[in-house]
Design a protein around this motif. Sequence first.
Motif, PDB file in Angstrom:
ATOM      1  N   GLY A 155      38.531  16.302 -39.377  1.00  0.00           N
ATOM      2  CA  GLY A 155      37.588  15.662 -40.291  1.00  0.00           C
ATOM      3  C   GLY A 155      36.808  14.547 -39.618  1.00  0.00           C
ATOM      4  O   GLY A 155      35.600  14.422 -39.815  1.00  0.00           O
ATOM      5  N   LEU A 156      37.497  13.744 -38.812  1.00  0.00           N
ATOM      6  CA  LEU A 156      36.805  12.667 -38.103  1.00  0.00           C
ATOM      7  C   LEU A 156      35.738  13.238 -37.179  1.00  0.00           C
ATOM      8  O   LEU A 156      34.616  12.731 -37.109  1.00  0.00           O
ATOM      9  CB  LEU A 156      37.797  11.825 -37.302  1.00  0.00           C
ATOM     10  CG  LEU A 156      38.674  10.877 -38.101  1.00  0.00           C
ATOM     11  CD1 LEU A 156      39.751  10.269 -37.209  1.00  0.00           C
ATOM     12  CD2 LEU A 156      37.841   9.786 -38.734  1.00  0.00           C
ATOM     13  N   PHE A 157      36.075  14.308 -36.461  1.00  0.00           N
ATOM     14  CA  PHE A 157      35.111  14.923 -35.550  1.00  0.00           C
ATOM     15  C   PHE A 157      33.948  15.546 -36.327  1.00  0.00           C
ATOM     16  O   PHE A 157      32.779  15.302 -36.027  1.00  0.00           O
ATOM     17  CB  PHE A 157      35.791  15.977 -34.677  1.00  0.00           C
ATOM     18  CG  PHE A 157      34.825  16.704 -33.788  1.00  0.00           C
ATOM     19  CD1 PHE A 157      34.324  16.099 -32.657  1.00  0.00           C
ATOM     20  CD2 PHE A 157      34.399  17.976 -34.115  1.00  0.00           C
ATOM     21  CE1 PHE A 157      33.409  16.764 -31.849  1.00  0.00           C
ATOM     22  CE2 PHE A 157      33.488  18.650 -33.320  1.00  0.00           C
ATOM     23  CZ  PHE A 157      32.984  18.035 -32.175  1.00  0.00           C
ATOM     24  N   THR A 158      34.270  16.343 -37.341  1.00  0.00           N
ATOM     25  CA  THR A 158      33.239  17.067 -38.090  1.00  0.00           C
ATOM     26  C   THR A 158      32.291  16.122 -38.808  1.00  0.00           C
ATOM     27  O   THR A 158      31.071  16.207 -38.649  1.00  0.00           O
ATOM     28  CB  THR A 158      33.891  18.017 -39.109  1.00  0.00           C
ATOM     29  OG1 THR A 158      34.731  18.934 -38.405  1.00  0.00           O
ATOM     30  CG2 THR A 158      32.855  18.785 -39.897  1.00  0.00           C
ATOM     31  N   TYR A 159      32.837  15.228 -39.603  1.00  0.00           N
ATOM     32  CA  TYR A 159      32.001  14.349 -40.409  1.00  0.00           C
ATOM     33  C   TYR A 159      31.433  13.196 -39.591  1.00  0.00           C
ATOM     34  O   TYR A 159      30.338  12.721 -39.881  1.00  0.00           O
ATOM     35  CB  TYR A 159      32.760  13.867 -41.638  1.00  0.00           C
ATOM     36  CG  TYR A 159      33.171  15.038 -42.477  1.00  0.00           C
ATOM     37  CD1 TYR A 159      32.213  15.854 -43.064  1.00  0.00           C
ATOM     38  CD2 TYR A 159      34.499  15.389 -42.634  1.00  0.00           C
ATOM     39  CE1 TYR A 159      32.568  16.957 -43.800  1.00  0.00           C
ATOM     40  CE2 TYR A 159      34.866  16.495 -43.370  1.00  0.00           C
ATOM     41  CZ  TYR A 159      33.899  17.275 -43.952  1.00  0.00           C
ATOM     42  OH  TYR A 159      34.246  18.378 -44.666  1.00  0.00           O
ATOM     43  N   GLY A 160      32.157  12.761 -38.574  1.00  0.00           N
ATOM     44  CA  GLY A 160      31.620  11.734 -37.694  1.00  0.00           C
ATOM     45  C   GLY A 160      30.420  12.233 -36.908  1.00  0.00           C
ATOM     46  O   GLY A 160      29.411  11.533 -36.774  1.00  0.00           O
ATOM     47  N   LEU A 206      35.400   8.705 -44.803  1.00  0.00           N
ATOM     48  CA  LEU A 206      36.390   7.728 -45.284  1.00  0.00           C
ATOM     49  C   LEU A 206      37.742   8.405 -45.515  1.00  0.00           C
ATOM     50  O   LEU A 206      38.786   7.867 -45.124  1.00  0.00           O
ATOM     51  CB  LEU A 206      35.908   7.061 -46.571  1.00  0.00           C
ATOM     52  CG  LEU A 206      36.904   6.123 -47.255  1.00  0.00           C
ATOM     53  CD1 LEU A 206      37.201   4.915 -46.372  1.00  0.00           C
ATOM     54  CD2 LEU A 206      36.372   5.680 -48.603  1.00  0.00           C
ATOM     55  N   ALA A 207      37.732   9.568 -46.136  1.00  0.00           N
ATOM     56  CA  ALA A 207      38.982  10.299 -46.365  1.00  0.00           C
ATOM     57  C   ALA A 207      39.664  10.608 -45.040  1.00  0.00           C
ATOM     58  O   ALA A 207      40.891  10.475 -44.921  1.00  0.00           O
ATOM     59  CB  ALA A 207      38.705  11.590 -47.138  1.00  0.00           C
ATOM     60  N   SER A 208      38.887  10.995 -44.033  1.00  0.00           N
ATOM     61  CA  SER A 208      39.455  11.303 -42.721  1.00  0.00           C
ATOM     62  C   SER A 208      40.056  10.065 -42.072  1.00  0.00           C
ATOM     63  O   SER A 208      41.122  10.131 -41.458  1.00  0.00           O
ATOM     64  CB  SER A 208      38.384  11.899 -41.808  1.00  0.00           C
ATOM     65  OG  SER A 208      37.905  13.110 -42.332  1.00  0.00           O
ATOM     66  N   LEU A 209      39.375   8.928 -42.216  1.00  0.00           N
ATOM     67  CA  LEU A 209      39.901   7.679 -41.655  1.00  0.00           C
ATOM     68  C   LEU A 209      41.206   7.265 -42.329  1.00  0.00           C
ATOM     69  O   LEU A 209      42.154   6.851 -41.664  1.00  0.00           O
ATOM     70  CB  LEU A 209      38.866   6.560 -41.804  1.00  0.00           C
ATOM     71  CG  LEU A 209      37.698   6.598 -40.842  1.00  0.00           C
ATOM     72  CD1 LEU A 209      36.620   5.601 -41.262  1.00  0.00           C
ATOM     73  CD2 LEU A 209      38.168   6.288 -39.432  1.00  0.00           C
ATOM     74  N   ALA A 223      28.431  14.752 -37.807  1.00  0.00           N
ATOM     75  CA  ALA A 223      27.341  14.961 -38.759  1.00  0.00           C
ATOM     76  C   ALA A 223      26.690  13.636 -39.139  1.00  0.00           C
ATOM     77  O   ALA A 223      25.463  13.548 -39.247  1.00  0.00           O
ATOM     78  CB  ALA A 223      27.854  15.671 -40.009  1.00  0.00           C
ATOM     79  N   TYR A 224      27.496  12.608 -39.323  1.00  0.00           N
ATOM     80  CA  TYR A 224      26.950  11.291 -39.669  1.00  0.00           C
ATOM     81  C   TYR A 224      26.114  10.742 -38.517  1.00  0.00           C
ATOM     82  O   TYR A 224      25.016  10.211 -38.716  1.00  0.00           O
ATOM     83  CB  TYR A 224      28.087  10.338 -40.025  1.00  0.00           C
ATOM     84  CG  TYR A 224      27.611   8.976 -40.454  1.00  0.00           C
ATOM     85  CD1 TYR A 224      27.110   8.783 -41.742  1.00  0.00           C
ATOM     86  CD2 TYR A 224      27.646   7.901 -39.598  1.00  0.00           C
ATOM     87  CE1 TYR A 224      26.650   7.535 -42.144  1.00  0.00           C
ATOM     88  CE2 TYR A 224      27.193   6.656 -39.994  1.00  0.00           C
ATOM     89  CZ  TYR A 224      26.706   6.479 -41.266  1.00  0.00           C
ATOM     90  OH  TYR A 224      26.252   5.257 -41.674  1.00  0.00           O
ATOM     91  N   LYS A 225      26.629  10.869 -37.307  1.00  0.00           N
ATOM     92  CA  LYS A 225      25.913  10.390 -36.131  1.00  0.00           C
ATOM     93  C   LYS A 225      24.581  11.135 -35.965  1.00  0.00           C
ATOM     94  O   LYS A 225      23.560  10.510 -35.671  1.00  0.00           O
ATOM     95  CB  LYS A 225      26.770  10.589 -34.894  1.00  0.00           C
ATOM     96  CG  LYS A 225      26.136  10.163 -33.606  1.00  0.00           C
ATOM     97  CD  LYS A 225      27.043  10.471 -32.441  1.00  0.00           C
ATOM     98  CE  LYS A 225      26.266  10.402 -31.147  1.00  0.00           C
ATOM     99  NZ  LYS A 225      26.994  10.973 -30.045  1.00  0.00           N
ATOM    100  N   ASN A 226      24.585  12.436 -36.166  1.00  0.00           N
ATOM    101  CA  ASN A 226      23.366  13.233 -36.015  1.00  0.00           C
ATOM    102  C   ASN A 226      22.348  12.935 -37.103  1.00  0.00           C
ATOM    103  O   ASN A 226      21.151  13.152 -36.917  1.00  0.00           O
ATOM    104  CB  ASN A 226      23.679  14.718 -35.993  1.00  0.00           C
ATOM    105  CG  ASN A 226      24.405  15.118 -34.728  1.00  0.00           C
ATOM    106  OD1 ASN A 226      24.336  14.427 -33.711  1.00  0.00           O
ATOM    107  ND2 ASN A 226      25.140  16.216 -34.783  1.00  0.00           N
ATOM    108  N   ARG A 227      22.833  12.492 -38.256  1.00  0.00           N
ATOM    109  CA  ARG A 227      21.945  12.175 -39.365  1.00  0.00           C
ATOM    110  C   ARG A 227      21.145  10.912 -39.094  1.00  0.00           C
ATOM    111  O   ARG A 227      20.032  10.758 -39.545  1.00  0.00           O
ATOM    112  CB  ARG A 227      22.751  12.022 -40.651  1.00  0.00           C
ATOM    113  CG  ARG A 227      21.877  11.853 -41.884  1.00  0.00           C
ATOM    114  CD  ARG A 227      22.694  11.633 -43.079  1.00  0.00           C
ATOM    115  NE  ARG A 227      23.283  10.303 -42.966  1.00  0.00           N
ATOM    116  CZ  ARG A 227      23.977   9.717 -43.911  1.00  0.00           C
ATOM    117  NH1 ARG A 227      24.211  10.367 -45.009  1.00  0.00           N
ATOM    118  NH2 ARG A 227      24.467   8.529 -43.741  1.00  0.00           N
ATOM    119  N   LEU A 228      21.766   9.991 -38.359  1.00  0.00           N
ATOM    120  CA  LEU A 228      21.092   8.717 -38.072  1.00  0.00           C
ATOM    121  C   LEU A 228      19.994   8.943 -37.124  1.00  0.00           C
ATOM    122  O   LEU A 228      19.177   9.168 -36.667  1.00  0.00           O
ATOM    123  CB  LEU A 228      22.064   7.695 -37.491  1.00  0.00           C
ATOM    124  CG  LEU A 228      23.198   7.278 -38.418  1.00  0.00           C
ATOM    125  CD1 LEU A 228      24.109   6.301 -37.704  1.00  0.00           C
ATOM    126  CD2 LEU A 228      22.656   6.631 -39.672  1.00  0.00           C
TER     127      LEU A 228
END
Length: 104
Positions: free
Chosen positions: A92-97, A61-64, A99-104
């Motif tokens: 941030g969008l790349f890193t956390y995005g 969210l912070a990155s967005l 990680a979020y995608k891989n978590r799903l």
Amino acid sequence: MVNEVPAYVLAALTAGGGITGYIRTGSLPSVIAGTAVGALYALGGYRIATNQQYGLELALLASLVLAGSSIPRAIKTQKGLPIGLSLLALYGLFTYGTAYKNRL
């Protein structure tokens, strides 16, 4: 999982960008926005480090928010500070995005 160090670094750099914007232009919204986005990064990093829920989501969210405010300004003004903040947002969008995608 994501290392918490990048979130803390992004928090400091984002808050520093807001403070720099205030020093250069006297813009109080720059300080408020920079510290608010920095706080989101810091909270996200803390939650990631302590394996609590919603850490990745807060950092994403912070990155967005940062991308939404800095990228248009970087395109319009082509000045160093907005370009630097845009690069932080994209990182941030790349890193956390990812990680979020891989978590799903």
